[in-house]
Scaffold this active site. Structure first.
Site, PDB file in Angstrom:
ATOM      1  N   HIS A  35     -32.124 -44.925 -55.971  1.00 31.14           N
ATOM      2  CA  HIS A  35     -32.614 -43.627 -56.547  1.00 31.14           C
ATOM      3  C   HIS A  35     -33.831 -43.225 -55.874  1.00 31.14           C
ATOM      4  CE1 HIS A  35     -33.687 -40.601 -59.453  1.00 31.14           C
ATOM      5  NE2 HIS A  35     -34.678 -41.179 -59.677  1.00 31.14           N
TER       6      HIS A  35
ATOM      7  N   SER B 259     -36.694 -40.295 -55.787  1.00 30.53           N
ATOM      8  CA  SER B 259     -37.283 -39.211 -56.424  1.00 30.53           C
ATOM      9  C   SER B 259     -38.991 -39.018 -56.150  1.00 30.53           C
ATOM     10  CB  SER B 259     -36.982 -38.989 -57.746  1.00 30.53           C
ATOM     11  OG  SER B 259     -37.835 -40.018 -58.623  1.00 30.53           O
TER      12      SER B 259
END
Length: 176
Positions: A42, A44
């Site tokens: 992930h 971000s």
């Protein structure tokens, strides 16, 4: 809302979980397959909208060596958000592609050069990163790094950039 911090325009985060399996198999040209792996990442920038950027991927990778030369290809598939209104960057695949190729050459135990290459043949976009690491003292190493292309940071994933950087390393990617 306050103004952006001058020293840190953007900070990207990439928590990851992966599993690798050591392998001992011969490849053409006296090469050795050393590792197979799979993972989830992930990535971000931790910002709120409209500056928010994030995406999730699953990937497969392998690692091979030919003497002092190491190659790690990785292919990924994006895991799209269930609702399109939650997608901060629906076109990120155009710029980040569907995989990368890491190559490294170790001159000796203290110096190496490496590069990470990405290219999306459908969009004609990608990136190349190249770096040289060298000893300074003990385990402390220096690095000179160059970047050209898309995706150096998530906030600017869709803007072509060129950059050069200098830094210190306390740990090095030593290949497989």
């Amino acid at each position: 809302q306050g103004s952006n911090s001058a020293p840190f325009r953007n900070t990207d985060y990439a928590p990851e979980i992966f599993l690798t399996q050591p392998v001992k198999a011969w490849l053409p040209g006296d090469g050795k397959l050393r590792m197979l792996g799979a993972g989830y990442i992930h990535q971000s920038n931790g910002q709120s909208r409209p500056l928010s950027r994030s995406w999730n991927r699953i990937y497969l990778m392998a690692g091979a060596e030919w003497g002092k030369f190491t190659v790690v290809p990785r292919v990924w598939a994006r895991i799209d958000p269930s609702r399109k209104e939650k997608d901060d960057n629906p076109d990120i695949g155009k710029y980040m592609g569907y995989g990368d190729l890491k190559v490294q050459y170790r001159f000796n135990d203290k110096q190496n050069v490496y590069s990470v290459l990405r290219y999306n043949p459908k969009s004609g976009r990608g990136a190349v990163e190249a770096a040289y690491t060298f000893p300074i003292k003990g385990k402390l190493k220096g690095v000179v790094r160059g970047f050209h292309g898309y995706g150096e940071s998530l906030i600017d994933y869709n803007h072509k950039q060129n950059g050069i950087g200098f830094g210190l390393m306390f740990n090095d990617w030593d290949g497989i």
